[in-house]
Enzyme design. Sequence first.
Site, PDB file in Angstrom:
ATOM      1  N   GLU A  43       0.827  -1.215   0.000  1.00 17.50           N
ATOM      2  CA  GLU A  43       0.000   0.000   0.000  1.00 17.50           C
ATOM      3  C   GLU A  43       0.858   1.260   0.000  1.00 17.50           C
ATOM      4  O   GLU A  43       0.528   2.248  -0.659  1.00 17.50           O
ATOM      5  CB  GLU A  43      -0.949  -0.002   1.201  1.00 17.50           C
ATOM      6  CG  GLU A  43      -2.063  -1.033   1.122  1.00 17.50           C
ATOM      7  CD  GLU A  43      -2.998  -0.817  -0.048  1.00 17.50           C
ATOM      8  OE1 GLU A  43      -3.054   0.302  -0.597  1.00 17.50           O
ATOM      9  OE2 GLU A  43      -3.698  -1.772  -0.426  1.00 17.50           O
ATOM     10  N   TYR A 126      -6.041   6.558   4.544  1.00 18.05           N
ATOM     11  CA  TYR A 126      -6.249   5.519   3.539  1.00 18.05           C
ATOM     12  C   TYR A 126      -5.490   4.248   3.891  1.00 18.05           C
ATOM     13  O   TYR A 126      -6.050   3.140   3.891  1.00 18.05           O
ATOM     14  CB  TYR A 126      -5.828   5.983   2.148  1.00 18.05           C
ATOM     15  CG  TYR A 126      -5.703   4.796   1.218  1.00 18.05           C
ATOM     16  CD1 TYR A 126      -6.848   4.152   0.754  1.00 18.05           C
ATOM     17  CD2 TYR A 126      -4.457   4.261   0.890  1.00 18.05           C
ATOM     18  CE1 TYR A 126      -6.751   3.022  -0.036  1.00 18.05           C
ATOM     19  CE2 TYR A 126      -4.359   3.127   0.112  1.00 18.05           C
ATOM     20  CZ  TYR A 126      -5.497   2.510  -0.353  1.00 18.05           C
ATOM     21  OH  TYR A 126      -5.405   1.377  -1.113  1.00 18.05           O
ATOM     22  N   ASP A 144      -9.080   5.059  -2.085  1.00 17.58           N
ATOM     23  CA  ASP A 144      -8.012   5.557  -2.950  1.00 17.58           C
ATOM     24  C   ASP A 144      -8.633   6.149  -4.214  1.00 17.58           C
ATOM     25  O   ASP A 144      -9.855   6.330  -4.307  1.00 17.58           O
ATOM     26  CB  ASP A 144      -7.022   4.442  -3.274  1.00 17.58           C
ATOM     27  CG  ASP A 144      -7.631   3.330  -4.135  1.00 17.58           C
ATOM     28  OD1 ASP A 144      -8.848   3.374  -4.431  1.00 17.58           O
ATOM     29  OD2 ASP A 144      -6.875   2.426  -4.539  1.00 17.58           O
TER      30      ASP A 144
END
Length: 357
Positions: A43, A126, A144
């Site tokens: 990520e 996020y 996202d």
Amino acid sequence: MDAPVPAPRAADLLAWYDRHRRALPWRAGAGERPDPYRVWASEIMLQQTTVAAVKPYYERFMARFPTVRALAEAPSEEVMQAWAGLGYYSRARNLHACAQAVVAEHAGRFPDTEEALRALPGIGAYTAGAVAAIAFDRPAAAVDGNVERVMTRLFAIEDALPGARPQVRDKVLALLPHDRPGDFAQGLMDLGATICTPRNPACGLCPWREPCRARIEGTQESFPRKAPKKAGITRYGAAFVLTRADRAILLRTRPAKGLLGGMAEVPTSEWRADYELDGAAQDAPLPLRWHRLAEPVRHVFTHFPLELTVFTAEVPPRTAPPAGMRFTPLVALAGEPLPSLMLKVVERAGLAGRKAS
């Protein structure tokens, strides 16, 4: 009379995901337990970077640092070198700091809640939501760019991003299934990446085609609405490629904080909108006869474009480097954490090195 628009259902997305999920090197297979370290690392790498670009870097990174403890114990220079080419280098510094915090404060195990994850270095809303949902199956929203596009089209959200993000998050949370939040998060990401694309979305294949308000109105490609970007002012500077006759190049390390922090570079001047090349010799690392190359190197950062004029010179073997700098053999250049900007500069000077990304 128009037929009522059905409400989107999480079950439809999950059924689609079960059939069409992407095989990604950081993604656990169906029925497998995700590794929080691999989820988190991927990520961070995927921020501002495409899946295709990340895959080879991720695989090399995992081979080099297979566990969070291995990453935490690695020298910062080694981490920066492994990251070189991915850009946005503050991510690498935060990645290293976060790994060290996980080892020092959590005995090498990632915490499993959004709140605890957000307390770690470099983890924002996020990433905390994505890791909590995907790695621990927590009911968290991971929003996202792909998810923003899907949700603004699905509900025809007229407000422009980034202001619309709270609405998008609320819509995700309202749809979130509490039995498979991790699969739902990954399904949303996959839907945006493969079906609900920025241009020419494949609406006929979408599991939410019936409830999608943008599709009904034929306005898919106008979403998400975005506030106009302000163009950054171009900055200018000089880059000095100094080689020794024994095939070594002069480098230095940028300050740990700030743009390209901790990365290697050839010496440069300041980067300013009003930089005057006539005075570039004053910024050179040594008083030499510098040769100015005709074609500058151009590079675009997030907030501004940069144009560097390249100057070259050569000194005898065994010349000592100026204070705070070092001569690196050209054959060892691949081991230096050079960002893509500096790779462009080195290549412009005609030196062998890694290809700029």
